[in-house]
Design an enzyme around this catalytic site. Structure first.
Site, PDB file in Angstrom:
ATOM      1  N   TYR A  15       0.890  -1.273   0.066  1.00  0.00           N
ATOM      2  CA  TYR A  15      -0.089  -0.082   0.001  1.00  0.00           C
ATOM      3  C   TYR A  15       0.790   1.238  -0.184  1.00  0.00           C
ATOM      4  O   TYR A  15       0.562   2.303  -0.988  1.00  0.00           O
ATOM      5  CB  TYR A  15      -0.813  -0.111   1.130  1.00  0.00           C
ATOM      6  CG  TYR A  15      -1.936   0.816   1.206  1.00  0.00           C
ATOM      7  CD1 TYR A  15      -2.446   1.517  -0.149  1.00  0.00           C
ATOM      8  CD2 TYR A  15      -2.595   1.630   2.276  1.00  0.00           C
ATOM      9  CE1 TYR A  15      -3.581   2.119  -0.043  1.00  0.00           C
ATOM     10  CE2 TYR A  15      -3.694   2.344   2.205  1.00  0.00           C
ATOM     11  CZ  TYR A  15      -4.229   2.925   0.786  1.00  0.00           C
ATOM     12  OH  TYR A  15      -5.299   3.655   0.939  1.00  0.00           O
ATOM     13  N   LYS A 109      -4.307   1.564   8.713  1.00  0.00           N
ATOM     14  CA  LYS A 109      -5.744   1.174   9.236  1.00  0.00           C
ATOM     15  C   LYS A 109      -5.592   0.241  10.504  1.00  0.00           C
ATOM     16  O   LYS A 109      -5.262  -0.957  10.018  1.00  0.00           O
ATOM     17  CB  LYS A 109      -6.532   0.540   7.923  1.00  0.00           C
ATOM     18  CG  LYS A 109      -6.882   1.494   6.802  1.00  0.00           C
ATOM     19  CD  LYS A 109      -7.517   0.768   5.684  1.00  0.00           C
ATOM     20  CE  LYS A 109      -7.628   1.751   4.446  1.00  0.00           C
ATOM     21  NZ  LYS A 109      -8.515   1.067   3.492  1.00  0.00           N
ATOM     22  N   GLY A 138     -10.316   4.938   2.929  1.00  0.00           N
ATOM     23  CA  GLY A 138     -11.257   4.343   1.843  1.00  0.00           C
ATOM     24  C   GLY A 138     -10.932   3.111   0.910  1.00  0.00           C
ATOM     25  O   GLY A 138     -10.059   2.373   1.364  1.00  0.00           O
ATOM     26  N   THR A 140      -9.493   1.068  -1.110  1.00  0.00           N
ATOM     27  CA  THR A 140      -8.210   0.835  -1.981  1.00  0.00           C
ATOM     28  C   THR A 140      -7.512  -0.339  -1.811  1.00  0.00           C
ATOM     29  O   THR A 140      -6.962  -0.404  -0.834  1.00  0.00           O
ATOM     30  CB  THR A 140      -7.401   2.160  -1.909  1.00  0.00           C
ATOM     31  OG1 THR A 140      -7.321   2.125  -0.356  1.00  0.00           O
ATOM     32  CG2 THR A 140      -7.929   3.657  -2.145  1.00  0.00           C
ATOM     33  N   ALA A 142      -4.128  -2.084  -3.181  1.00  0.00           N
ATOM     34  CA  ALA A 142      -3.082  -1.481  -3.649  1.00  0.00           C
ATOM     35  C   ALA A 142      -2.714  -1.726  -4.961  1.00  0.00           C
ATOM     36  O   ALA A 142      -2.108  -0.787  -5.702  1.00  0.00           O
ATOM     37  CB  ALA A 142      -1.934  -2.158  -2.741  1.00  0.00           C
ATOM     38  N   LYS A 194     -13.670  -2.280   9.388  1.00  0.00           N
ATOM     39  CA  LYS A 194     -14.005  -3.048   8.185  1.00  0.00           C
ATOM     40  C   LYS A 194     -13.216  -4.583   8.165  1.00  0.00           C
ATOM     41  O   LYS A 194     -13.537  -5.204   7.296  1.00  0.00           O
ATOM     42  CB  LYS A 194     -13.928  -2.143   7.110  1.00  0.00           C
ATOM     43  CG  LYS A 194     -12.407  -1.521   6.840  1.00  0.00           C
ATOM     44  CD  LYS A 194     -11.716  -2.510   5.755  1.00  0.00           C
ATOM     45  CE  LYS A 194     -10.201  -1.963   5.561  1.00  0.00           C
ATOM     46  NZ  LYS A 194      -9.249  -2.968   4.751  1.00  0.00           N
TER      47      LYS A 194
END
EC number: 1.1.1.94
Length: 338
Positions: A15, A109, A138, A140, A142, A194
């Protein structure tokens, strides 16, 4: 002090590299630093991160820097993209090397291990009140970001000027749409919860429960995220945006998600260690589950899905038994009286 780079990215995993590629593709001089000198030397030689993003060449504006002091001296804009369990450690390493005008944003995150604290609290403990802080969050993956496929994310922070500058820096009409948000807490929380729900979605599919069950789990997972967010003072509307519903749907439904694949392996009968070994990279949701569960208990927030996933990961419960317990819970209204 004048910048010799527009932004420095700390973290050369998939990422961090993808964000660095996106920034450099926008024409911004970008420095990418990682903790492993051998890995960084390989990146510099190959002009590509073969380990995590094979075949995606680095833009000319992307420079590899193995020296942390040089990386942090080059720009006042610092983007931290490391696993949540080493977030505080990396900030500790960076602290004596930061410029006086530094501004810190992270795309990490998760929450602090053991305590379940938000990363903003970790950053404040380490860095004090001197530096503007922001978070990028958000839906995404990588690889898609690095390939230049259309993506949208949100950014929020402690300083509106910094937030707006990040929107300008990150936004690209061809590849990346960036939304400013004023909910610093909500954006951080969405990225952690999430991951937990994605493990649950993977377990459900691994067992073979089908699309109905997966959709119900995602929907009720969003309810749990919103409950926890409101208990922390976040805006419920945030969780209907990129860092909430957007990231939740992406991570729960696509097998590019390590957390989902981890859950799939568990649902098919693998134990935790075997499932982690199958993924071969950090599964943030494993730690996040304990962190979110700890935080929810401390705040007295009901999160039954999170609790069952915690029991599977840390107490040896089978995914099938966890599902049975969720289905046999006391009946209740979907819209309880306020």
């Amino acid at each position: 002090m004048k910048n010799s780079a527009d932004i420095t990215v700390l973290g050369a995993g998939s990422y961090g590299t993808a964000l660095a590629i996106s920034l450099a593709s926008n024409g911004h001089k970008t420095l990418l630093w990682g903790h492993d000198p051998v890995h960084m030397q390989t990146l510099a030689q190959d002009k590509c991160n073969q380990a995590f993003l094979p075949g995606i060449a680095f833009p000319d504006c992307l420079q590899i820097e193995a020296d942390l002091a040089k990386a942090l001296a080059a720009s006042n804009n610092v983007l931290v993209v490391v696993p949540s369990h080493v977030f505080g450690t990396v900030l500790e390493q960076a602290k004596p090397l930061l410029r006086s005008d530094a501004r810190i944003v992270w795309a990490t995150k998760g929450l602090e291990p053991e305590t379940g604290r938000l990363l903003q609290d970790v950053a404040r403990d380490v860095l004090g009140e001197q530096y503007p802080l922001a978070v990028l969050s958000g839906p995404t993956f990588a690889k898609e970001l690095a390939m230049g496929l259309p993506t949208a994310i949100s950014v929020a922070g402690t300083c509106p000027t910094f937030t707006n500058d990040l929107v300008e820096l990150l936004h690209s009409p061809k590849r990346l749409r960036v939304y400013a948000n004023d909910d610093f807490t909500g954006l951080q929380l969405g990225g952690a919860v999430k991951n937990v729900i994605a493990i649950g979605a993977g377990m459900s599919d691994g067992i073979g429960f089908g699309a109905n069950a997966r959709t119900a789990l995602i929907t009720r997972g969003l309810v749990e995220l919103t409950r926890l967010g409101e208990a922390l003072g976040a805006n419920a509307a945030t969780f209907m945006g990129m860092a909430g519903l957007g990231d939740l749907v992406l991570t729960c439904t696509d097998n590019q998600s390590r957390n989902r694949r981890f859950g799939l392996a568990l649902g098919k009968g693998c134990d935790v260690m075997t499932a982690q070994a199958e993924i071969g990279q950090v599964v943030e949701g494993y730690r996040n589950t304990k962190e979110v569960f700890t935080l929810a208990k401390r705040l007295g927030v009901e999160m039954p899905i999170t609790e069952q996933i915690y029991q599977v990961l840390y107490q040896g419960k089978s995914p099938v038994d966890a599902a049975k317990e969720l289905l046999s819970r006391e009946k209740k209204s979907e819209t309880p009286a306020q």
